[in-house]
Design a protein around this motif. Structure first.
Motif, mmCIF file in Angstrom:
data_model
loop_
_atom_site.group_PDB
_atom_site.id
_atom_site.type_symbol
_atom_site.label_atom_id
_atom_site.label_comp_id
_atom_site.label_asym_id
_atom_site.label_seq_id
_atom_site.Cartn_x
_atom_site.Cartn_y
_atom_site.Cartn_z
ATOM 1 N N ALA A 35 8.561 -11.269 7.879
ATOM 2 C CA ALA A 35 8.863 -11.373 6.221
ATOM 3 C C ALA A 35 10.427 -11.531 5.719
ATOM 4 C CB ALA A 35 8.083 -10.533 6.138
ATOM 5 N N HIS A 36 11.481 -11.132 6.982
ATOM 6 C CA HIS A 36 12.378 -11.177 6.411
ATOM 7 C C HIS A 36 12.738 -12.835 6.956
ATOM 8 C CE1 HIS A 36 13.033 -6.904 5.722
ATOM 9 N NE2 HIS A 36 13.702 -6.899 4.989
ATOM 10 N N THR A 37 13.032 -12.889 8.123
ATOM 11 C CA THR A 37 13.474 -14.514 8.576
ATOM 12 C C THR A 37 12.522 -15.309 7.322
ATOM 13 O OG1 THR A 37 12.990 -14.107 10.936
ATOM 14 C CG2 THR A 37 13.000 -16.416 10.383
ATOM 15 N N MET A 38 10.919 -14.744 6.889
ATOM 16 C CA MET A 38 10.336 -16.285 6.155
ATOM 17 C C MET A 38 10.696 -16.340 4.327
ATOM 18 S SD MET A 38 8.079 -18.045 6.350
ATOM 19 C CE MET A 38 9.408 -19.165 4.851
ATOM 20 N N THR A 57 17.828 -33.945 -0.915
ATOM 21 C CA THR A 57 16.186 -34.203 -1.912
ATOM 22 C C THR A 57 15.463 -32.923 -1.733
ATOM 23 O OG1 THR A 57 14.937 -35.106 -0.170
ATOM 24 C CG2 THR A 57 16.845 -36.106 -1.673
ATOM 25 N N TYR A 58 13.981 -32.817 -2.709
ATOM 26 C CA TYR A 58 13.903 -31.854 -3.557
ATOM 27 C C TYR A 58 12.359 -31.783 -1.623
ATOM 28 C CZ TYR A 58 14.451 -31.357 -7.724
ATOM 29 O OH TYR A 58 14.871 -31.276 -9.348
ATOM 30 N N ALA A 59 12.241 -32.855 -1.276
ATOM 31 C CA ALA A 59 11.465 -32.949 0.129
ATOM 32 C C ALA A 59 12.321 -32.328 1.203
ATOM 33 C CB ALA A 59 11.283 -34.457 0.203
ATOM 34 N N ILE A 60 13.450 -32.097 1.168
ATOM 35 C CA ILE A 60 13.783 -32.075 2.565
ATOM 36 C C ILE A 60 14.102 -30.393 1.975
ATOM 37 C CG2 ILE A 60 16.312 -31.450 3.621
ATOM 38 C CD1 ILE A 60 15.698 -33.797 3.453
ATOM 39 N N GLY A 61 13.619 -29.245 0.754
ATOM 40 C CA GLY A 61 13.615 -28.273 0.539
ATOM 41 C C GLY A 61 12.076 -28.193 0.959
ATOM 42 N N GLY A 62 11.621 -28.668 1.492
ATOM 43 C CA GLY A 62 10.088 -28.058 1.938
ATOM 44 C C GLY A 62 9.880 -28.323 3.584
ATOM 45 N N LEU A 63 10.543 -29.431 3.615
ATOM 46 C CA LEU A 63 10.726 -29.110 5.356
ATOM 47 C C LEU A 63 11.022 -28.123 6.084
ATOM 48 C CD1 LEU A 63 11.112 -33.408 5.601
ATOM 49 C CD2 LEU A 63 8.886 -31.903 5.841
ATOM 50 N N VAL A 64 11.966 -27.405 4.870
ATOM 51 C CA VAL A 64 13.043 -26.294 5.164
ATOM 52 C C VAL A 64 11.856 -25.466 5.260
ATOM 53 C CG1 VAL A 64 14.921 -24.493 4.774
ATOM 54 C CG2 VAL A 64 15.191 -26.886 4.394
ATOM 55 N N LEU A 65 11.262 -24.879 4.297
ATOM 56 C CA LEU A 65 9.796 -24.192 3.664
ATOM 57 C C LEU A 65 9.308 -23.961 5.623
ATOM 58 C CD1 LEU A 65 9.176 -22.164 2.235
ATOM 59 C CD2 LEU A 65 7.566 -23.753 1.205
ATOM 60 N N ALA A 66 8.705 -24.526 5.563
ATOM 61 C CA ALA A 66 7.614 -25.772 6.710
ATOM 62 C C ALA A 66 8.144 -25.291 8.260
ATOM 63 C CB ALA A 66 7.469 -26.752 6.956
ATOM 64 N N LEU A 67 9.653 -25.266 8.052
ATOM 65 C CA LEU A 67 10.775 -25.425 9.556
ATOM 66 C C LEU A 67 10.559 -23.447 9.802
ATOM 67 C CD1 LEU A 67 12.155 -26.004 12.428
ATOM 68 C CD2 LEU A 67 14.257 -25.882 10.905
ATOM 69 N N PHE A 68 10.868 -22.978 9.185
ATOM 70 C CA PHE A 68 10.686 -21.353 9.216
ATOM 71 C C PHE A 68 9.832 -20.833 9.036
ATOM 72 C CE2 PHE A 68 15.133 -22.040 7.623
ATOM 73 C CZ PHE A 68 15.694 -20.277 7.878
ATOM 74 N N GLY A 69 9.403 -21.591 8.716
ATOM 75 C CA GLY A 69 7.170 -21.182 8.179
ATOM 76 C C GLY A 69 6.307 -21.531 9.896
ATOM 77 N N LEU A 70 6.912 -22.365 10.556
ATOM 78 C CA LEU A 70 6.583 -22.675 12.124
ATOM 79 C C LEU A 70 7.103 -21.715 12.884
ATOM 80 C CD1 LEU A 70 6.496 -26.605 11.636
ATOM 81 C CD2 LEU A 70 4.615 -25.168 12.120
ATOM 82 N N PHE A 71 8.543 -21.340 12.713
ATOM 83 C CA PHE A 71 9.425 -20.163 13.319
ATOM 84 C C PHE A 71 8.941 -19.247 13.198
ATOM 85 C CE2 PHE A 71 12.762 -17.467 13.834
ATOM 86 C CZ PHE A 71 13.879 -17.955 15.356
ATOM 87 N N VAL A 72 8.417 -18.866 12.308
ATOM 88 C CA VAL A 72 7.966 -16.803 12.918
ATOM 89 C C VAL A 72 6.006 -17.477 12.854
ATOM 90 C CG1 VAL A 72 9.294 -16.585 10.780
ATOM 91 C CG2 VAL A 72 7.269 -17.360 10.376
ATOM 92 N N GLU A 73 6.157 -18.675 13.245
ATOM 93 C CA GLU A 73 4.481 -19.011 13.736
ATOM 94 C C GLU A 73 3.326 -17.806 13.325
ATOM 95 O OE1 GLU A 73 4.427 -16.481 17.463
ATOM 96 O OE2 GLU A 73 5.350 -17.754 18.364
ATOM 97 N N LEU A 74 3.472 -19.013 12.162
ATOM 98 C CA LEU A 74 2.452 -18.616 10.635
ATOM 99 C C LEU A 74 1.693 -19.922 10.951
ATOM 100 C CD1 LEU A 74 3.803 -18.176 7.108
ATOM 101 C CD2 LEU A 74 3.279 -16.199 8.931
ATOM 102 N N PRO A 75 0.450 -19.060 10.744
ATOM 103 C CA PRO A 75 -0.366 -20.898 11.282
ATOM 104 C C PRO A 75 -0.704 -21.897 10.224
ATOM 105 C CG PRO A 75 -1.392 -18.512 10.374
ATOM 106 C CD PRO A 75 0.047 -18.107 10.509
#
Length: 468
Positions: A35-38, A57-75
Motif C-alpha cells: 500500500a505504501h508503494t502504491m 502528458t496525462y496519459a504518461i501519468g496513467g501509465l505510471v499508475l499502471a506500472l506501480f499497480g503491476l509492480f505490487v502485483e495488484l490484479p
C-alpha cells in the motif's frame, strides 16, 4: 536563475520527494508495504497530472499508475478497471460529438445565428453568449470544442466592432464567450466532461448518479451563477467604448451558407441524444447506450468517415481518465481508501453538523484548492469519491452535494494557469485576449456568483433531504 524556477517545478520536486519518502520510510502504520508503494505511485501520477514535469502528458501519468499497480502485483482487472467503466464509453462518443460540430460547421452556424439576431447594444451582445453556450452544451459535453467554436467568433466580433485591444469592452466579450462555453453545460450530466467522469467514480464507490440526479443538484446553482456572472461582468467591466449600430450590422452581414445535409443529420442526432438522456427514466436506456448508438449513426449516415476515427477522440485524455477511474478500485483493494477516510471524515466533524457552514467552508476550500489541482479537478474527484460513502454514513451528507461543489470549484479561473480552457481561450484570442487583471476580476466575480447561488440552493438541498 530564480526567475526560471516555476511553481510547477517546486510542486513536482515536493511531490517526488514525498513519494520517495513514503516508499522508503513507510510512515503510516495502517498501510502495509504494498500500500505504501502504491500510494507513492499514486502521488507520482498526480504529480504528472497536476504539474506536467518535463512536459509529460496525462496519459504518461496513467501509465505510471499502471506500472506501480503491476509492480505490487495488484490484479490486472483492478488496475485497468477504468477501461471497462460504462462512463468511459459515454465520454468517448462525446469527443466524436464535438468533432462533428466542428467538421460540419453546425457549431459555428448556431453561434453566428444567435449573434445576428442581437440588438446593437453591449447588453444584448453579452447576454447572447448564454444561449450559444447552452445550445452547444446540449449538443456536446466537450468544453474544448465549445471554446474552439465560440472564441474565434468572439474575436471576430471585437475586430468588427473596432474595440481597442486590452480594453474593458474587448476583454468583456472574450471573457464572456469563454465563461459561457464553460459554465452553462455544468447544469446537466451530458453537458460537461465531468459528467461521465463523476458518474463513473461514484459508481466505483457504490453511488448511482442519474441524469435527473445531476439536474436536480446543479441546474439551479448553475443558472443563478451564470446570470449573475454575465450581469456582474457588465457592471465590473463596463465598456468604455461605444458600440456603433454599424458594427452590429457588419456582424449580421457575415455571409451564411445554406445548411448542408450533414449539418441537418448531426443536429437531429445530437438533439436526440439530449432528449433520450433527459427521458431515460421512461425508456430505460443508459446514457452510454444512447451515446454509442449516436456515434455509430454518424458513421452509418456518412457524417464521419473512417479516417475521422483517430482525429475525433483525444486518446491521451481517454487513457488518463480510464486510469483515473481505476483509482477507486485501487484505493479499495490496497486499504488506502479506508486510511484516507480515517483522516478526512474526522476532519469534517467541526463543520458537518451545519449545512450552511459545511457547504460554504468546503466550497471556499475547493476554490482555493483549484489553484493547485489544475488537471481539470479530476485527481481531486478521484481521491474524494471513494471517501464519500464514509462521509455520508458519519454525517448523513448526500454525495450529490459534493458533485455540485466539485463542479462549481472546478470551473474556477482566478489565475492564468489555473483553468486549461482559459489557457486555450487566451491562446485562440492571441493579442485580443483579456489581461491578467481582468481575468482576476472576472474570476473573483464568478466565485462571488457561486456563493450567492448557494444561498438560494442550500435551502433546496435541505428540503430535499441532502443533509441528515
Amino acid at each position: 536563475m530564480l526567475k526560471s524556477i516555476r511553481t510547477s517545478h517546486i510542486g513536482s520536486v515536493i511531490m517526488t520527494l514525498t513519494a520517495i519518502f513514503i516508499m522508503t520510510a513507510r510512515p503510516f502504520e495502517d498501510l502495509d508495504s504494498s500500500a505504501h508503494t502504491m500510494l507513492a505511485g499514486i502521488i507520482l501520477a498526480l504529480c504528472i497530472w497536476i504539474f506536467k514535469p518535463f512536459k509529460l502528458t496525462y496519459a504518461i501519468g496513467g501509465l505510471v499508475l499502471a506500472l506501480f499497480g503491476l509492480f505490487v502485483e495488484l490484479p490486472s482487472t483492478v488496475i485497468f478497471s477504468g477501461f471497462t467503466q460504462t462512463a468511459l464509453w459515454t465520454l468517448i462518443p462525446a469527443f466524436f460529438f464535438g468533432y462533428t460540430l466542428q467538421k460540419t460547421g453546425l457549431g459555428r452556424r448556431i453561434a453566428m445565428t444567435v449573434i445576428r439576431i442581437c440588438r446593437p447594444t453591449y447588453t444584448s451582445l453579452i447576454f447572447a453568449w448564454i444561449p450559444i453556450g447552452i445550445v452547444l452544451s446540449i449538443l456536446t459535453p466537450a468544453t474544448t470544442v465549445r471554446v474552439a467554436i465560440m472564441l474565434p467568433i468572439a474575436v471576430q466580433c471585437c475586430e468588427l466592432f473596432n474595440l481597442k485591444k486590452g480594453s474593458k469592452g474587448n476583454s468583456l466579450i472574450i471573457l464572456t464567450a469563454f465563461a459561457m462555453a464553460l459554465i452553462p453545460g455544468s447544469g446537466w450530466l451530458t453537458g460537461v466532461i465531468w459528467g461521465p467522469f463523476i458518474q463513473g467514480q461514484m459508481a466505483n464507490a457504490g453511488i448511482t448518479v442519474t441524469f435527473a440526479d445531476w439536474l436536480g443538484v446543479l441546474l439551479v446553482p448553475v443558472i443563478i451563477a451564470t446570470v449573475l456572472l454575465v450581469a456582474g461582468g457588465l457592471v465590473l467591466l463596463k465598456p468604455e467604448e461605444k458600440l456603433s449600430k454599424e458594427a452590429i450590422e457588419a456582424v449580421k452581414k457575415q455571409p451564411a451558407e445554406k445548411m448542408g445535409k450533414n449539418e441537418i443529420i448531426s443536429a437531429v442526432i445530437l438533439m436526440a441524444v439530449f432528449g433520450l438522456s433527459l427521458t431515460s427514466s421512461l425508456h430505460g436506456l443508459s446514457t452510454s447506450i444512447i451515446c454509442i448508438t449516436a456515434m455509430l449513426c454518424f458513421f452509418v449516415f456518412g457524417v464521419l468517415e473512417t479516417k475521422d476515427f483517430n482525429s475525433a477522440a483525444n486518446w491521451n485524455l481517454v487513457i488518463f481518465i480510464a486510469m483515473a477511474f481505476s483509482l477507486g478500485p485501487i484505493f479499495s483493494i490496497t486499504g488506502i481508501s479506508d486510511w484516507l477516510s480515517g483522516i478526512v471524515v474526522p476532519a469534517l466533524e467541526p463543520i458537518a453538523g451545519n449545512p450552511w457552514l459545511f457547504v460554504f467552508a468546503v466550497t471556499s476550500f475547493m476554490f482555493l484548492w483549484s489553484l493547485v489541482d489544475v488537471a481539470m479537478f479530476l485527481p481531486t474527484i478521484s481521491i474524494m469519491a471513494p471517501i464519500l460513502p464514509g462521509i455520508q454514513e458519519a454525517y448523513q451528507i448526500n454525495p450529490l452535494v459534493w458533485i455540485a461543489i466539485f463542479i462549481l470549484a472546478g470551473n474556477a479561473f482566478f489565475l492564468a494557469y489555473q483553468n486549461m480552457w482559459a489557457v486555450m481561450s487566451r491562446s485562440i484570442a492571441e493579442d485580443r485576449a483579456w489581461t491578467n487583471k481582468y481575468q482576476g476580476m472576472y474570476g473573483m466575480l464568478y466565485f462571488a456568483a457561486c456563493l450567492l447561488a448557494l444561498i438560494v440552493t442550500i435551502p433546496i438541498w435541505i428540503s430535499a433531504g441532502f443533509f441528515g
